[in-house]
Design a protein around this motif. Structure first.
Motif, PDB file in Angstrom:
ATOM      1  N   VAL A   1     -58.952 -44.319 -43.961  1.00  0.00           N
ATOM      2  CA  VAL A   1     -57.879 -44.562 -42.998  1.00  0.00           C
ATOM      3  C   VAL A   1     -57.442 -43.282 -42.275  1.00  0.00           C
ATOM      4  CG1 VAL A   1     -55.455 -45.268 -42.762  1.00  0.00           C
ATOM      5  CG2 VAL A   1     -57.052 -46.682 -44.062  1.00  0.00           C
ATOM      6  N   PRO A   2     -57.277 -42.138 -42.974  1.00  0.00           N
ATOM      7  CA  PRO A   2     -56.919 -40.915 -42.242  1.00  0.00           C
ATOM      8  C   PRO A   2     -57.965 -40.525 -41.200  1.00  0.00           C
ATOM      9  CG  PRO A   2     -56.532 -40.627 -44.590  1.00  0.00           C
ATOM     10  CD  PRO A   2     -57.273 -41.909 -44.434  1.00  0.00           C
ATOM     11  N   VAL A   3     -59.243 -40.759 -41.518  1.00  0.00           N
ATOM     12  CA  VAL A   3     -60.317 -40.445 -40.568  1.00  0.00           C
ATOM     13  C   VAL A   3     -60.223 -41.362 -39.352  1.00  0.00           C
ATOM     14  CG1 VAL A   3     -62.812 -40.326 -40.223  1.00  0.00           C
ATOM     15  CG2 VAL A   3     -61.820 -39.644 -42.418  1.00  0.00           C
ATOM     16  N   TYR A   4     -60.070 -42.654 -39.600  1.00  0.00           N
ATOM     17  CA  TYR A   4     -59.947 -43.604 -38.502  1.00  0.00           C
ATOM     18  C   TYR A   4     -58.725 -43.277 -37.638  1.00  0.00           C
ATOM     19  CZ  TYR A   4     -63.191 -46.516 -41.236  1.00  0.00           C
ATOM     20  OH  TYR A   4     -64.262 -46.991 -41.950  1.00  0.00           O
ATOM     21  N   GLY A   5     -57.611 -42.967 -38.293  1.00  0.00           N
ATOM     22  CA  GLY A   5     -56.387 -42.648 -37.561  1.00  0.00           C
ATOM     23  C   GLY A   5     -56.534 -41.402 -36.712  1.00  0.00           C
ATOM     24  N   ALA A   6     -57.148 -40.360 -37.272  1.00  0.00           N
ATOM     25  CA  ALA A   6     -57.338 -39.113 -36.526  1.00  0.00           C
ATOM     26  C   ALA A   6     -58.258 -39.319 -35.327  1.00  0.00           C
ATOM     27  CB  ALA A   6     -57.899 -38.031 -37.457  1.00  0.00           C
ATOM     28  N   LEU A   7     -59.339 -40.085 -35.532  1.00  0.00           N
ATOM     29  CA  LEU A   7     -60.262 -40.359 -34.434  1.00  0.00           C
ATOM     30  C   LEU A   7     -59.587 -41.187 -33.347  1.00  0.00           C
ATOM     31  CD1 LEU A   7     -63.533 -41.133 -36.437  1.00  0.00           C
ATOM     32  CD2 LEU A   7     -63.114 -39.152 -34.965  1.00  0.00           C
ATOM     33  N   PHE A   8     -58.754 -42.142 -33.761  1.00  0.00           N
ATOM     34  CA  PHE A   8     -58.016 -42.951 -32.792  1.00  0.00           C
ATOM     35  C   PHE A   8     -57.143 -42.075 -31.904  1.00  0.00           C
ATOM     36  CE2 PHE A   8     -53.721 -44.803 -32.164  1.00  0.00           C
ATOM     37  CZ  PHE A   8     -54.026 -45.690 -31.145  1.00  0.00           C
ATOM     38  N   ILE A   9     -56.363 -41.185 -32.517  1.00  0.00           N
ATOM     39  CA  ILE A   9     -55.446 -40.334 -31.761  1.00  0.00           C
ATOM     40  C   ILE A   9     -56.215 -39.369 -30.860  1.00  0.00           C
ATOM     41  CG2 ILE A   9     -53.703 -38.516 -31.976  1.00  0.00           C
ATOM     42  CD1 ILE A   9     -52.805 -39.917 -34.597  1.00  0.00           C
ATOM     43  N   ALA A  10     -57.286 -38.779 -31.405  1.00  0.00           N
ATOM     44  CA  ALA A  10     -58.035 -37.771 -30.651  1.00  0.00           C
ATOM     45  C   ALA A  10     -58.739 -38.375 -29.439  1.00  0.00           C
ATOM     46  CB  ALA A  10     -59.047 -37.094 -31.574  1.00  0.00           C
ATOM     47  N   VAL A  11     -59.492 -39.437 -29.648  1.00  0.00           N
ATOM     48  CA  VAL A  11     -60.268 -40.020 -28.546  1.00  0.00           C
ATOM     49  C   VAL A  11     -59.355 -40.712 -27.547  1.00  0.00           C
ATOM     50  CG1 VAL A  11     -62.146 -41.613 -27.962  1.00  0.00           C
ATOM     51  CG2 VAL A  11     -62.265 -40.273 -30.068  1.00  0.00           C
ATOM     52  N   ASN A  12     -58.284 -41.327 -28.016  1.00  0.00           N
ATOM     53  CA  ASN A  12     -57.346 -41.993 -27.116  1.00  0.00           C
ATOM     54  C   ASN A  12     -56.667 -41.000 -26.176  1.00  0.00           C
ATOM     55  OD1 ASN A  12     -55.878 -44.403 -26.253  1.00  0.00           O
ATOM     56  ND2 ASN A  12     -54.102 -43.467 -27.219  1.00  0.00           N
ATOM     57  N   SER A  13     -56.445 -39.781 -26.665  1.00  0.00           N
ATOM     58  CA  SER A  13     -55.808 -38.762 -25.821  1.00  0.00           C
ATOM     59  C   SER A  13     -56.741 -38.290 -24.710  1.00  0.00           C
ATOM     60  CB  SER A  13     -55.369 -37.575 -26.676  1.00  0.00           C
ATOM     61  OG  SER A  13     -56.489 -36.922 -27.252  1.00  0.00           O
ATOM     62  N   VAL A  14     -58.042 -38.351 -24.937  1.00  0.00           N
ATOM     63  CA  VAL A  14     -59.027 -37.910 -23.945  1.00  0.00           C
ATOM     64  C   VAL A  14     -59.403 -39.039 -22.995  1.00  0.00           C
ATOM     65  CG1 VAL A  14     -61.331 -36.909 -23.619  1.00  0.00           C
ATOM     66  CG2 VAL A  14     -59.939 -36.209 -25.577  1.00  0.00           C
ATOM     67  N   PHE A  15     -59.439 -40.272 -23.524  1.00  0.00           N
ATOM     68  CA  PHE A  15     -59.840 -41.439 -22.728  1.00  0.00           C
ATOM     69  C   PHE A  15     -58.742 -42.494 -22.746  1.00  0.00           C
ATOM     70  CE2 PHE A  15     -63.767 -39.473 -24.237  1.00  0.00           C
ATOM     71  CZ  PHE A  15     -64.502 -39.367 -23.063  1.00  0.00           C
ATOM     72  N   PRO A  16     -57.614 -42.240 -22.069  1.00  0.00           N
ATOM     73  CA  PRO A  16     -56.528 -43.233 -22.054  1.00  0.00           C
ATOM     74  C   PRO A  16     -56.921 -44.465 -21.245  1.00  0.00           C
ATOM     75  CG  PRO A  16     -56.052 -41.438 -20.545  1.00  0.00           C
ATOM     76  CD  PRO A  16     -57.287 -41.039 -21.289  1.00  0.00           C
ATOM     77  N   LEU A  17     -56.492 -45.612 -21.711  1.00  0.00           N
ATOM     78  CA  LEU A  17     -56.815 -46.864 -21.039  1.00  0.00           C
ATOM     79  C   LEU A  17     -56.206 -46.923 -19.646  1.00  0.00           C
ATOM     80  CD1 LEU A  17     -57.980 -49.771 -21.139  1.00  0.00           C
ATOM     81  CD2 LEU A  17     -55.798 -50.486 -22.148  1.00  0.00           C
ATOM     82  N   SER A  18     -55.024 -46.372 -19.480  1.00  0.00           N
ATOM     83  CA  SER A  18     -54.318 -46.442 -18.197  1.00  0.00           C
ATOM     84  C   SER A  18     -55.115 -45.808 -17.055  1.00  0.00           C
ATOM     85  CB  SER A  18     -52.956 -45.758 -18.317  1.00  0.00           C
ATOM     86  OG  SER A  18     -53.109 -44.407 -18.739  1.00  0.00           O
ATOM     87  N   TYR A  19     -55.994 -44.853 -17.379  1.00  0.00           N
ATOM     88  CA  TYR A  19     -56.762 -44.155 -16.347  1.00  0.00           C
ATOM     89  C   TYR A  19     -57.720 -45.101 -15.635  1.00  0.00           C
ATOM     90  CZ  TYR A  19     -59.535 -40.450 -14.147  1.00  0.00           C
ATOM     91  OH  TYR A  19     -60.176 -39.644 -13.243  1.00  0.00           O
ATOM     92  N   VAL A  20     -58.156 -46.163 -16.327  1.00  0.00           N
ATOM     93  CA  VAL A  20     -59.093 -47.124 -15.733  1.00  0.00           C
ATOM     94  C   VAL A  20     -58.465 -47.824 -14.538  1.00  0.00           C
ATOM     95  CG1 VAL A  20     -60.450 -49.214 -16.197  1.00  0.00           C
ATOM     96  CG2 VAL A  20     -60.219 -47.473 -17.960  1.00  0.00           C
ATOM     97  N   ARG A  21     -57.163 -47.956 -14.530  1.00  0.00           N
ATOM     98  CA  ARG A  21     -56.470 -48.688 -13.474  1.00  0.00           C
ATOM     99  C   ARG A  21     -56.204 -47.834 -12.232  1.00  0.00           C
ATOM    100  NH1 ARG A  21     -53.456 -50.293 -18.248  1.00  0.00           N
ATOM    101  NH2 ARG A  21     -53.916 -52.473 -18.804  1.00  0.00           N
ATOM    102  N   THR A  22     -56.546 -46.572 -12.253  1.00  0.00           N
ATOM    103  CA  THR A  22     -56.257 -45.673 -11.137  1.00  0.00           C
ATOM    104  C   THR A  22     -57.414 -45.641 -10.138  1.00  0.00           C
ATOM    105  OG1 THR A  22     -57.186 -43.726 -12.246  1.00  0.00           O
ATOM    106  CG2 THR A  22     -54.864 -44.237 -12.672  1.00  0.00           C
ATOM    107  N   ASP A  23     -57.089 -45.279  -8.898  1.00  0.00           N
ATOM    108  CA  ASP A  23     -58.122 -45.126  -7.871  1.00  0.00           C
ATOM    109  C   ASP A  23     -59.019 -43.931  -8.174  1.00  0.00           C
ATOM    110  OD1 ASP A  23     -57.128 -47.307  -6.486  1.00  0.00           O
ATOM    111  OD2 ASP A  23     -55.770 -46.085  -5.263  1.00  0.00           O
ATOM    112  N   GLU A  24     -58.453 -42.925  -8.813  1.00  0.00           N
ATOM    113  CA  GLU A  24     -59.227 -41.727  -9.141  1.00  0.00           C
ATOM    114  C   GLU A  24     -60.389 -42.057 -10.070  1.00  0.00           C
ATOM    115  OE1 GLU A  24     -58.580 -37.408 -11.394  1.00  0.00           O
ATOM    116  OE2 GLU A  24     -56.840 -38.662 -10.893  1.00  0.00           O
ATOM    117  N   PHE A  25     -60.193 -43.024 -10.966  1.00  0.00           N
ATOM    118  CA  PHE A  25     -61.259 -43.414 -11.895  1.00  0.00           C
ATOM    119  C   PHE A  25     -62.489 -43.902 -11.137  1.00  0.00           C
ATOM    120  CE2 PHE A  25     -63.382 -46.817 -14.291  1.00  0.00           C
ATOM    121  CZ  PHE A  25     -63.782 -46.120 -15.424  1.00  0.00           C
TER     122      PHE A  25
END
Length: 467
Positions: free
Chosen positions: A197-221
């Protein structure tokens, strides 16, 4: 992490040590304490919205009392119609329910439909016993009809009240009446389930910070190149998996600490359903126990199974059991792909009314049809080495299919989902259609070869007779 996610995390973390304390309680005290704790969690996080779940419970109880024979179908109709009202309450001038109330309502819907089926089975088996003068051979059947207090206690049991896993009423009753619960395994399987669980949690936080879902909705994407846009769905699905791996492993640990779903290994338990065979342990050998009944995720097989259809089996496993036993057998179709499509439609409705759910879930039958076509027309013709290569390619495409479908699941809106899929040219839909087409062409060629071979054999037979 959002405030809601922190609340979920706090409830999960607290449920683990609390679970070990429940092993010391007698059945009546355990039942009352689990109900009280569940109500405290519900009222604290949902407030007046707790009334929605209470209405669902009381409505199901009335259905069972009035007509137990038709209770499974009526309870399914009642709970699913209430889900619709629950999601549209603002149309009636009522306040929007909290995300916590939604989570409780989802799991409660599964429980009530399952309960109605269990009670119907109980009455039917009792009638058989009376007419045949023999004890029912059914495994995991109820020993008595639950009272209203029993039903409310099951509905609001604190274990997995918002996070799952789903478990049947019989599993709950077995938990209440466990003998020597202190001697059942707990600490070791709990730590085993939590170790990653700590590994999954750390990977979730790390990758989510680099690839936020909200960025997909932008014109820049959309200004990025095609391969960046294509890779983004891989990262989003990875974040999605790490989030649920953490949550579900933690939820399973909460069940394990309390002893819920602990059965002898020889009972061959299934996630959600519980024991599948009657098991009488040998008094001269030590009994091995497992917690397969409450297993909700198989992280390894989710990632590394080959087929799309198998990927569903290892994800949200207790809900998959519910769908397989209460929805799939009653579909109005006979073809596997259509039955799967109907089941996915029901699953999408259960998740919510967002169009993204339907776009994602209804892509699954298309992918299943594609992989079935390619297996029958291509893989079946290959040797061992060729089949091994085929399986690796199949696995790669399976993961990309789930990456693709995940985008609809997390973007939710039809416009956002279609915009993203169009930005990568609907690649998975196109590949699936091509695979089905290739499969049909090769299938037709195979039939033609078989027909020509048969005609050739007939000509040989005629020639031999003439000679």
């Amino acid at each position: 992490m959002s405030p809601d996610e922190l609340v979920y995390l706090g409830i999960l973390a607290a449920s683990i040590p609390v679970g070990f304390l429940f092993r010391y309680l007698s059945p009546p005290v355990k039942q009352g304490a689990a109900l009280l704790l569940g109500l405290i969690i519900s009222i604290t996080t949902c407030g007046l919205h707790t009334l929605h779940s209470l209405c669902t419970v009381l409505g199901t109880w009335l259905i069972i009392k009035i007509n137990w024979r038709s209770a499974p179908a009526l309870s399914l109709g009642w709970t699913f119609l209430y889900l619709l009202f629950f999601r549209l309450v603002t149309w009636f001038g009522l306040p929007q329910p909290t995300p916590f109330a939604n989570a409780i309502q989802l799991l409660l819907t599964l429980k009530m439909v399952s309960l109605a089926n269990e009670i119907q089975s109980y009455h039917l088996e009792k009638k058989k016993e009376v007419s045949a003068f023999t004890k029912s051979p059914v495994v995991g059947g109820l020993s008595h009809e639950p009272s209203l207090y029993d039903i409310i206690s099951y509905s609001y049991c604190y274990v997995g009240i918002m996070t799952g896993p789903f478990f049947r009423y019989q599993t709950y009753a077995d938990w209440l009446h466990q003998s020597n619960s202190l001697s059942l395994p707990g600490k070791e399987p709990c730590l085993q389930r939590l170790k990653m669980v700590p590994v999954y949690g750390a990977l979730f936080i790390a990758v989510n910070s680099v690839f936020p879902l909200s960025y997909v909705r932008t014109d820049e994407f959309l200004e990025h190149n095609y391969f960046y846009r294509l890779f983004y769905m891989v990262a989003i699905f990875f974040v999605f998996r790490m989030r649920f791996y953490s949550a579900w492993c933690g939820a399973e640990a909460g069940c394990i600490s309390a002893g819920l779903g602990c059965y002898p290994h020889g009972a061959l338990s299934k996630p959600g359903g519980g024991p599948t065979v009657k098991y009488s342990p040998d008094p001269n050998t030590a009994v091995e126990y497992d917690f397969k009944t409450i297993q909700n995720i198989d992280c390894y097989n989710t990632d590394f199974c080959v087929k799309v259809r198998h990927g569903m089996r290892y994800w949200n496993m207790t809900v998959q059991w519910w769908l397989h036993n209460y929805i799939y057998p009653n579909t109005p179709f006979r073809a596997y792909a259509l039955r799967a499509g109907w089941t996915m439609l029901i699953s999408a409705y259960w998740h919510g009314l967002h169009v993204g759910y339907y776009l994602s879930f209804l892509t699954i039958p298309l992918c299943i049809a594609a992989e079935s076509a390619m297996e029958a027309s291509v893989r079946a013709r290959l040797g061992p080495m060729g089949q091994n290569i085929f399986d690796w390619i199949h696995w790669f495409l399976k993961m990309r299919a789930y990456d693709y479908m995940c985008m609809g699941f997390v973007l939710l809106k039809a416009s956002d989902t279609i915009n993203y899929w169009s930005s990568i040219y609907f690649i998975i839909h196109i590949i699936a259609v091509i695979c089905i087409g290739v499969g049909q062409i090769m299938k037709g060629g195979k039939k033609r070869e078989r027909r020509e071979r048969g005609e050739g054999e007939k000509e040989d037979v005629v020639r031999e007779k003439a000679e």
